[in-house]
Design a protein around this motif. Sequence first.
Motif, PDB file in Angstrom:
ATOM      1  N   GLU A   1       2.851  10.198  11.881  1.00  0.00           N
ATOM      2  CA  GLU A   1       2.977  10.452  10.474  1.00  0.00           C
ATOM      3  C   GLU A   1       1.841  10.714   9.689  1.00  0.00           C
ATOM      4  OE1 GLU A   1       5.562  11.588   8.996  1.00  0.00           O
ATOM      5  OE2 GLU A   1       5.410  11.044   6.893  1.00  0.00           O
ATOM      6  N   GLN A   2       0.720  10.198   9.858  1.00  0.00           N
ATOM      7  CA  GLN A   2      -0.662  10.227   9.318  1.00  0.00           C
ATOM      8  C   GLN A   2      -1.130  11.402   9.609  1.00  0.00           C
ATOM      9  OE1 GLN A   2       0.129   8.186   6.755  1.00  0.00           O
ATOM     10  NE2 GLN A   2      -1.966   8.865   6.406  1.00  0.00           N
ATOM     11  N   VAL A   3      -0.987  11.915  10.805  1.00  0.00           N
ATOM     12  CA  VAL A   3      -1.561  13.206  11.298  1.00  0.00           C
ATOM     13  C   VAL A   3      -0.984  14.606  10.504  1.00  0.00           C
ATOM     14  CG1 VAL A   3      -1.823  14.874  13.226  1.00  0.00           C
ATOM     15  CG2 VAL A   3      -2.298  12.383  13.590  1.00  0.00           C
ATOM     16  N   GLU A   4       0.216  14.529  10.288  1.00  0.00           N
ATOM     17  CA  GLU A   4       0.884  15.259   9.596  1.00  0.00           C
ATOM     18  C   GLU A   4       0.648  15.178   7.962  1.00  0.00           C
ATOM     19  OE1 GLU A   4       5.360  15.413  10.527  1.00  0.00           O
ATOM     20  OE2 GLU A   4       5.664  16.082   8.333  1.00  0.00           O
ATOM     21  N   GLU A   5       0.599  13.923   7.416  1.00  0.00           N
ATOM     22  CA  GLU A   5       0.214  13.896   5.944  1.00  0.00           C
ATOM     23  C   GLU A   5      -1.044  14.367   5.843  1.00  0.00           C
ATOM     24  OE1 GLU A   5       2.839  12.951   4.131  1.00  0.00           O
ATOM     25  OE2 GLU A   5       2.435  10.630   3.806  1.00  0.00           O
ATOM     26  N   GLU A   6      -2.242  14.143   6.496  1.00  0.00           N
ATOM     27  CA  GLU A   6      -3.401  14.820   6.341  1.00  0.00           C
ATOM     28  C   GLU A   6      -3.354  16.191   6.556  1.00  0.00           C
ATOM     29  OE1 GLU A   6      -6.955  12.922   8.209  1.00  0.00           O
ATOM     30  OE2 GLU A   6      -6.304  10.996   8.025  1.00  0.00           O
TER      31      GLU A   6
ATOM     32  N   GLU B   1       9.016  10.228   0.479  1.00  0.00           N
ATOM     33  CA  GLU B   1       8.550   9.913   1.747  1.00  0.00           C
ATOM     34  C   GLU B   1       7.771   8.512   1.806  1.00  0.00           C
ATOM     35  OE1 GLU B   1       6.203  13.023   3.982  1.00  0.00           O
ATOM     36  OE2 GLU B   1       7.966  14.202   4.060  1.00  0.00           O
ATOM     37  N   GLU B   2       7.039   8.368   0.735  1.00  0.00           N
ATOM     38  CA  GLU B   2       6.256   7.035   0.473  1.00  0.00           C
ATOM     39  C   GLU B   2       7.187   5.905   0.381  1.00  0.00           C
ATOM     40  OE1 GLU B   2       3.500   7.048   1.839  1.00  0.00           O
ATOM     41  OE2 GLU B   2       2.534   8.950   1.316  1.00  0.00           O
ATOM     42  N   ASN B   3       8.501   5.990  -0.365  1.00  0.00           N
ATOM     43  CA  ASN B   3       9.372   5.061  -0.369  1.00  0.00           C
ATOM     44  C   ASN B   3       9.875   4.770   1.121  1.00  0.00           C
ATOM     45  OD1 ASN B   3       8.994   4.850  -3.360  1.00  0.00           O
ATOM     46  ND2 ASN B   3      10.535   6.253  -3.582  1.00  0.00           N
ATOM     47  N   ALA B   4      10.328   5.933   1.638  1.00  0.00           N
ATOM     48  CA  ALA B   4      10.702   5.745   3.113  1.00  0.00           C
ATOM     49  C   ALA B   4       9.745   4.928   4.052  1.00  0.00           C
ATOM     50  CB  ALA B   4      11.135   7.193   3.664  1.00  0.00           C
ATOM     51  N   HIS B   5       8.459   5.236   3.741  1.00  0.00           N
ATOM     52  CA  HIS B   5       7.412   4.635   4.663  1.00  0.00           C
ATOM     53  C   HIS B   5       7.615   3.064   4.173  1.00  0.00           C
ATOM     54  CE1 HIS B   5       4.684   8.536   4.935  1.00  0.00           C
ATOM     55  NE2 HIS B   5       5.755   8.686   5.644  1.00  0.00           N
ATOM     56  N   ALA B   6       7.624   2.735   2.922  1.00  0.00           N
ATOM     57  CA  ALA B   6       7.485   1.205   2.613  1.00  0.00           C
ATOM     58  C   ALA B   6       8.769   0.568   3.111  1.00  0.00           C
ATOM     59  CB  ALA B   6       7.429   1.239   1.062  1.00  0.00           C
TER      60      ALA B   6
ATOM     61  N   HIS C   1      -7.009   9.939  -0.134  1.00  0.00           N
ATOM     62  CA  HIS C   1      -6.101   8.878  -0.171  1.00  0.00           C
ATOM     63  C   HIS C   1      -5.419   8.896   1.147  1.00  0.00           C
ATOM     64  CE1 HIS C   1      -3.619   5.628  -1.074  1.00  0.00           C
ATOM     65  NE2 HIS C   1      -2.578   6.691  -1.107  1.00  0.00           N
ATOM     66  N   GLU C   2      -4.877  10.012   1.625  1.00  0.00           N
ATOM     67  CA  GLU C   2      -4.120  10.141   2.958  1.00  0.00           C
ATOM     68  C   GLU C   2      -5.238   9.508   4.070  1.00  0.00           C
ATOM     69  OE1 GLU C   2      -1.210   9.939   3.793  1.00  0.00           O
ATOM     70  OE2 GLU C   2      -0.391  10.255   1.771  1.00  0.00           O
ATOM     71  N   GLN C   3      -6.478   9.924   4.095  1.00  0.00           N
ATOM     72  CA  GLN C   3      -7.259   9.513   4.916  1.00  0.00           C
ATOM     73  C   GLN C   3      -7.518   7.924   5.118  1.00  0.00           C
ATOM     74  OE1 GLN C   3     -10.309  12.288   3.687  1.00  0.00           O
ATOM     75  NE2 GLN C   3     -10.606  13.173   5.596  1.00  0.00           N
TER      76      GLN C   3
ATOM     77  N   ASP D   1       0.646  -1.192  -0.027  1.00  0.00           N
ATOM     78  CA  ASP D   1       0.023  -0.022  -0.070  1.00  0.00           C
ATOM     79  C   ASP D   1       0.634   1.292   0.068  1.00  0.00           C
ATOM     80  OD1 ASP D   1      -2.632  -1.266  -0.378  1.00  0.00           O
ATOM     81  OD2 ASP D   1      -2.564  -1.580   2.030  1.00  0.00           O
ATOM     82  N   GLU D   2       2.211   1.406   0.821  1.00  0.00           N
ATOM     83  CA  GLU D   2       3.017   2.340   0.768  1.00  0.00           C
ATOM     84  C   GLU D   2       3.634   2.494  -0.812  1.00  0.00           C
ATOM     85  OE1 GLU D   2       3.120   4.566   3.115  1.00  0.00           O
ATOM     86  OE2 GLU D   2       2.010   3.397   4.698  1.00  0.00           O
ATOM     87  N   MET D   3       3.885   1.406  -1.407  1.00  0.00           N
ATOM     88  CA  MET D   3       4.362   1.589  -2.643  1.00  0.00           C
ATOM     89  C   MET D   3       3.440   2.056  -3.738  1.00  0.00           C
ATOM     90  SD  MET D   3       6.646  -1.609  -2.556  1.00  0.00           S
ATOM     91  CE  MET D   3       7.687  -1.676  -4.000  1.00  0.00           C
ATOM     92  N   TYR D   4       1.968   1.775  -3.249  1.00  0.00           N
ATOM     93  CA  TYR D   4       1.059   2.277  -4.146  1.00  0.00           C
ATOM     94  C   TYR D   4       0.981   3.880  -3.982  1.00  0.00           C
ATOM     95  CZ  TYR D   4      -3.235   3.679  -5.959  1.00  0.00           C
ATOM     96  OH  TYR D   4      -4.422   4.395  -6.782  1.00  0.00           O
ATOM     97  N   SER D   5       1.244   4.281  -3.107  1.00  0.00           N
ATOM     98  CA  SER D   5       0.983   5.722  -2.420  1.00  0.00           C
ATOM     99  C   SER D   5       2.428   6.201  -3.321  1.00  0.00           C
ATOM    100  CB  SER D   5       1.236   5.811  -0.944  1.00  0.00           C
ATOM    101  OG  SER D   5       0.176   5.407  -0.324  1.00  0.00           O
ATOM    102  N   SER D   6       3.335   5.669  -3.456  1.00  0.00           N
ATOM    103  CA  SER D   6       4.569   6.335  -4.114  1.00  0.00           C
ATOM    104  C   SER D   6       4.223   6.300  -5.449  1.00  0.00           C
ATOM    105  CB  SER D   6       5.714   5.480  -3.787  1.00  0.00           C
ATOM    106  OG  SER D   6       6.725   5.761  -4.594  1.00  0.00           O
TER     107      SER D   6
HETATM  108 FE1  OFO Z   1       1.163   9.094   2.739  1.00  0.00          FE
HETATM  109  O1  OFO Z   1       1.567   7.991   4.116  1.00  0.00           O
HETATM  110 FE2  OFO Z   1       2.598   6.628   3.620  1.00  0.00          FE
HETATM  111  O2  OFO Z   1       1.125   6.018   2.500  1.00  0.00           O
END
Ligand code: OFO
Length: 169
Positions: free
Chosen positions: A126-131, A49-54, A93-95, A16-21
């Motif tokens: 991180e999601q609080v910040e992303e949103e 950032e999304e790559n780092a999350h993954a 998407h972030e929600q 899912d994080e790679m999808y976000s990326s």
């Molecule tokens: Fe955008 O926070 Fe990860 O997916």
Amino acid sequence: MISEKMNAAFNKQIKDEMYSSNLYLSMVAYFEEIGLKGFANWMRVQVQEENAHAMGLFDYLISRDGRVIIDAIDKPAFEWACALDCFEAVYKHEQHVTSLINGLIDVAEAEKDRAAVSFLQWYLKEQVEEEANCSEICAKLKLIGDDKHALLLIDQELATRTYVAPTIA
Ligand code: OFO
């Protein structure tokens, strides 16, 4: 050691994080196409950032003696009506990602995996910040309406975003 259920849930979140990326990379291409380089820059940072999350989840799973399985990633959208339409899609998407992280924590709690619950707190914050980030940009875009000059000012502002590698712990 990590339970099978937890292992599978982590692998799903890596996907899912790679999808976000990929979704945000698709948005980079969109903003480049319509000439909004600052917006494209903001999205490029988002991709990193999304790559780092993954990779944070990837490395954590390995550290727990789990097994990473890379899954196929769905094709992201590639067309939006305007900058606001695109950022509303980011916000939505972030929600959705926030609900995924909450679901992952639910699995960790059900599995009584306190180490995973603790690790995932970073993602929750991180999601609080992303949103908040995309909600703020959506609000500005709504405020300016069709004002092209104001849009270019926001573009200049978004051009200043730089990537800072997060410390995921
Ligand atoms: Fe955008 O926070 Fe990860 O997916």
